[in-house]
Design an enzyme around this catalytic site. Structure first.
Site, PDB file in Angstrom:
ATOM      1  N   SER A 177      30.454 -70.756  33.598  1.00 24.14           N
ATOM      2  CA  SER A 177      31.566 -70.284  33.080  1.00 24.14           C
ATOM      3  C   SER A 177      32.086 -68.947  34.069  1.00 24.14           C
ATOM      4  O   SER A 177      30.782 -68.877  35.105  1.00 24.14           O
ATOM      5  CB  SER A 177      32.026 -69.516  32.569  1.00 24.14           C
ATOM      6  OG  SER A 177      33.661 -67.976  32.333  1.00 24.14           O
ATOM      7  N   TYR A 190      28.893 -62.959  25.899  1.00 27.25           N
ATOM      8  CA  TYR A 190      29.519 -64.003  26.256  1.00 27.25           C
ATOM      9  C   TYR A 190      28.938 -64.037  27.624  1.00 27.25           C
ATOM     10  O   TYR A 190      28.303 -65.388  28.087  1.00 27.25           O
ATOM     11  CB  TYR A 190      30.865 -63.969  25.899  1.00 27.25           C
ATOM     12  CG  TYR A 190      31.531 -65.575  26.307  1.00 27.25           C
ATOM     13  CD1 TYR A 190      31.952 -66.347  26.140  1.00 27.25           C
ATOM     14  CD2 TYR A 190      31.906 -65.596  27.892  1.00 27.25           C
ATOM     15  CE1 TYR A 190      32.509 -67.565  26.334  1.00 27.25           C
ATOM     16  CE2 TYR A 190      32.787 -67.196  28.446  1.00 27.25           C
ATOM     17  CZ  TYR A 190      32.625 -68.134  27.558  1.00 27.25           C
ATOM     18  OH  TYR A 190      33.232 -68.842  28.051  1.00 27.25           O
TER      19      TYR A 190
END
Length: 309
Positions: A177, A190
């Site tokens: 990501s 995250y």
């Protein structure tokens, strides 16, 4: 004297290889890279029950691949399986697997090897997100983020990489990501998991180079936030530079990168520029730039629903 001569030879070799690599890059900037054929390749996709995983499955179905679909959601995974068959896949296998559990990954992986064969393209896509200030994140959700977003990559590599090495043929795909490149407010756990997944995939990639495993490829994908529902409520203040991405567009880019055997894929392209700026700018200016780009408040409006890819 001998050491100076050795250094000179090594320097000349390095410069020669660098020039060749640069010329190759320039050539393929203007001429499309050849794409490999994935018909008949056994493609395993984690988190295949919805979102990116489902779209990736449908895309590889069109390309004639054998599909192995993993998801903790049995109903969603079986729906993807049905859709893949309708899209033209002749061999599709759906397995219920909780990627947060190492023992379950090992168990289902053995089942796949016996029932389907050696996985030749592994796409680690499954992911979860909590969202919120770090000190307010429940411990169990932090552990879940690390288990699914990062540790599952360790265990799937352990399961399927040995056969790729033995056959000198395979492709490891890490869906990381942009949050694995730049820290994001209210996404500490995250970001940690995605940074770890990126670093792990890159390290194994280096291992394949050192071991001269030319047939084992790696692709590391770092997209900005995607409109899959996982980050529902998030917004971007500079959509012309960092837009919320449509999943179909991202999947097209991912599959293209796999077929062209690209090592790194950042989406959108502005992320390449952002990483250069992060590396060269003084910290205070980099933080001001992050604030200007809206990185500090992108999670405003996000409500955690324990979403999965």
């Amino acid at each position: 004297m001998a050491s100076n001569l050795k250094f000179t030879k090594e320097l000349i070799t390095f410069l020669g290889k660098a020039v060749i690599a640069l010329l190759e890059t320039l050539i393929f900037t203007f001429i499309p890279r050849p794409r490999k054929n994935v018909a008949g390749e056994i493609v395993l996709i984690t988190g295949a029950g919805r979102g990116l995983g489902r779209l990736l499955a449908l895309r590889f179905a069109h390309l004639g691949s054998v599909l192995v679909l993993w998801d903790v959601n049995k109903e969603g995974n079986e729906e993807t399986c049905r859709m893949a068959r309708e899209a033209g896949a002749t061999r599709v296998y759906a397995y219920t697997c909780d990627c947060s559990q190492k023992e379950e990954i090992y168990r289902v992986a053995e089942q796949v090897k016996k029932e389907v064969g050696d996985v030749s393209i592994l796409i680690n896509n499954a992911g979860v997100v909590t969202g919120g200030d770090f000190l307010n994140c429940p411990d169990d959700l932090i552990e879940k983020s690390l288990d699914v977003n990062f540790k599952a990559h360790l265990w799937t590599y352990k399961c399927f990489l040995p056969a790729m090495i033995a056959n000198d043929h395979g492709h490891l795909v890490c869906i990381s990501s942009s949050a694995g490149l730049i820290g994001v407010n209210k996404l500490a756990d995250y970001c940690a998991s995605k940074f770890a997944a990126y670093g792990f995939a890159e390290s194994v990639f280096i291992e394949t180079i050192v071991q001269k495993l030319k047939g084992v490829k790696t692709t590391i994908v770092c997209p900005f936030f995607i409109n899959t529902g996982m980050f529902e409520g998030c917004s971007t203040v500079r959509p012309f530079l960092l837009p919320i991405l449509e999943p179909e567009y991202v999947v097209e880019k991912i599959v293209d990168a796999i077929l062209k055997e690209k090592v790194y894929l950042y989406v959108p392209r502005f992320l390449y520029f952002a990483m250069v700026l992060k590396s060269v700018l003084p910290v205070k200016i980099a933080l001001l730039l992050s604030d200007f780009m809206g990185v500090f408040n992108i999670m405003d409006g996000f409500v955690c629903k324990k979403k999965k890819h």
